[in-house]
Scaffold this active site. Structure first.
Site, PDB file in Angstrom:
ATOM      1  N   HIS A 100      -6.441 -68.886 -52.177  1.00 43.65           N
ATOM      2  CA  HIS A 100      -7.382 -68.842 -51.055  1.00 43.65           C
ATOM      3  C   HIS A 100      -7.563 -67.360 -50.721  1.00 43.65           C
ATOM      4  CE1 HIS A 100      -5.119 -72.636 -50.341  1.00 43.65           C
ATOM      5  NE2 HIS A 100      -6.217 -73.106 -49.808  1.00 43.65           N
ATOM      6  N   ASP A 103      -4.771 -66.050 -48.638  1.00 44.68           N
ATOM      7  CA  ASP A 103      -3.430 -65.912 -49.247  1.00 44.68           C
ATOM      8  C   ASP A 103      -3.256 -64.510 -49.792  1.00 44.68           C
ATOM      9  OD1 ASP A 103      -3.400 -68.699 -49.126  1.00 44.68           O
ATOM     10  OD2 ASP A 103      -3.978 -68.905 -51.239  1.00 44.68           O
TER      11      ASP A 103
HETATM   12  C1  XLS Z   1      -4.009 -79.038 -48.824  1.00 43.90           C
HETATM   13  C2  XLS Z   1      -4.754 -78.763 -50.055  1.00 43.90           C
HETATM   14  C3  XLS Z   1      -5.056 -77.295 -50.303  1.00 43.90           C
HETATM   15  C4  XLS Z   1      -6.117 -77.146 -51.340  1.00 43.90           C
HETATM   16  C5  XLS Z   1      -6.781 -75.810 -51.380  1.00 43.90           C
HETATM   17  O1  XLS Z   1      -3.503 -80.126 -48.592  1.00 43.90           O
HETATM   18  O2  XLS Z   1      -4.080 -79.326 -51.119  1.00 43.90           O
HETATM   19  O3  XLS Z   1      -3.897 -76.628 -50.653  1.00 43.90           O
HETATM   20  O4  XLS Z   1      -5.636 -77.416 -52.625  1.00 43.90           O
HETATM   21  O5  XLS Z   1      -7.366 -75.468 -50.175  1.00 43.90           O
END
Ligand code: XLS
Ligand code: NI
Ligand code: NI
Length: 437
Positions: A100, A103
């Site tokens: 993301h 991140d």
């Molecule tokens: C959350 C999601 C997230 C997505 C990406 O539950 O799995 O991590 O994979 O935003």
């Protein structure tokens, strides 16, 4: 100076190995059918879990030891994490990663500074990718953590928040493009509601579709040809999330003319939260030729939330790989470990044990699924079970070349149907026999 000094580059040592830092089943270059294991499995690591997850839970503080991290939200700290992550990728031998925007790079004092921060970290990631040959599987924008998104991003009641989200998507998409990402994901954790008393559902859905259309338009403009993906999840953090499962996502994409641009990124723990199995979600997506990628993890039968545990259930990995083989491979998608260690597994080396286990579980699942496919017994059973549609009245039904009148006449002319057994237990025995090898 290495950040994981006691961890070697993980090698394949075979099923008899007792070395905790070795693969027992994942042998990247070993061929299974016409592809190597690495080509079949396309493993990816999640930047958010490996580098940013402190392992807190709703009742307790973070426990993860991250000696490379100064705990601040500075750009310098963000840049310092990049080589640590790539050392992790090199030692774990994982070829892809996902992130993301938030991140990898912190928010700045202004939106412009936020974007500049992102660009600086993308420079560093680009350099590391060149040096190591690691690749970006997909990027995404975090449209759920900041308080401005507490009432949704594309589905916020505020048009200004929508604009902020759009700005973030534009930059995350451009970053993904620059890094050669194979895909771009939308997971709408806040795209839903807490109560219908304050929600105009139709308007919110229209807005969500608009953001996706704008992203598709922008991708064309900048020449990004990667795969757009939606990741279903029924709830958490929203009480109800609009992209609740495969079927809901497909209906949404169809209704808004987006199906040709999007596929689904299915996550195992989200399937179970939706009251389905992962196999069910995969079958629904495959029926629409829309299974794009997989977030590989698992839930816990005793806990009702998204525990994001590492996959270790060999039945489950076999079921998943059986369908991946059936659809002809993951093409631009991959198996992304959207998974975190338990809060008690707080030492850096646990990152490796977790990923080694997940990779071995999927390599085992791939081999078992291939055996099942080669044996052909389950496929033959299925073909036979539906054989009455291959000709005669069945073929007419399938091609819709009949009428209720004709079927009425036909039904009255035959002896009442007697069904053969569905043989569930026998089929489970066949499945198990292949797992045992
Ligand atoms: C959350 C999601 C997230 C997505 C990406 O539950 O799995 O991590 O994979 O935003
Ligand atoms: Ni996910
Ligand atoms: Ni999840």
């Amino acid at each position: 100076m290495p950040h994981f000094p006691n961890v070697p580059v993980i090698q394949f040592e075979g099923p008899a190995s007792t070395n905790p830092f070795a693969f027992r089943h994942y042998n990247a270059s070993e061929r299974v059918g016409n592809k190597t294991m690495a080509e079949h499995l396309r493993f990816a690591a999640a930047y958010w879990h490996v580098m940013r997850n402190g392992l807190s839970d709703p009742f307790g503080a973070p426990t993860a030891l991250m000696p490379w991290d100064d705990g601040s939200d500075s750009l310098a700290n963000a840049l310092a994490r990049v080589p640590v992550f790539f050392e992790f990728l090199e030692k774990s031998t994982i070829p892809f990663y996902c992130f993301h925007d938030r991140d990898i790079a912190p928010e700045g004092a202004t939106l412009a500074e936020t974007h500049r921060n992102l660009d600086k970290v993308v420079d560093a990631l680009e350099a590391q990718q060149k040096q190591t040959g690691k690749k970006l599987l997909w990027g995404t924008a975090c449209l759920f953590s900041h308080p401005r998104y507490s009432q949704g991003a594309a589905t916020s009641p505020s048009a200004d928040v929508f604009a902020y989200a759009a700005s973030q998507v534009k930059h995350a998409l451009e970053a993904t493009h620059r890094l050669g990402g194979s895909g771009y994901v939308f997971w709408g954790g806040r795209e839903g509601y807490a109560t219908l008393l304050n929600t105009n559902m139709k308007r919110e859905l229209d807005h969500l579709a608009t953001l996706l259309h704008l992203a598709v338009d922008h991708a064309k403009k900048i020449g990004f040809t990667g795969q757009f993906l939606i990741e279903p999840k029924p709830r958490e953090p929203s009480t109800h999330q609009y992209d609740s499962d495969s079927a809901a996502c497909l209906n949404f994409l169809r209704e808004y003319g987006l199906l040709e641009h999007f596929k689904l990124n299915l996550e195992t723990n989200h399937a179970t939260l939706a009251g389905h199995t992962m196999e069910h979600e995969m079958e629904v997506a495959m029926g629409a030729n829309a299974l794009g990628s997989i977030d590989a993890n698992r839930g816990d039968t005793l806990l009702g939330w998204d525990t994001d545990q590492f996959p270790s259930d060999l039945y489950l990995t076999t079921q998943i790989m059986l369908r991946v083989l059936k659809m002809g491979g993951l093409t631009s998608g991959g198996l992304n470990f959207d998974a975190k260690r338990r809060r008690e597994s707080h030492e850096p080396e646990d990152l490796f044990h977790a990923h080694i286990g997940g990779m071995d579980a999927f390599a085992f699942g791939l081999k078992a699924a291939y055996r099942i496919q080669q044996a052909g017994t389950l496929d033959q059973f299925l073909a036979k079970r539906y054989a009455s549609y291959d000709g005669g009245i069945g073929a007419k039904i399938e091609s819709r070349a009949t009428s209720l009148d004709e079927l009425d006449q036909y039904a009255q002319s035959i002896v009442p149907p007697v069904l053969p057994s569905g043989r569930q237990e026998m089929l489970e025995n066949i499945f198990n026999a292949q797992i045992f090898g």
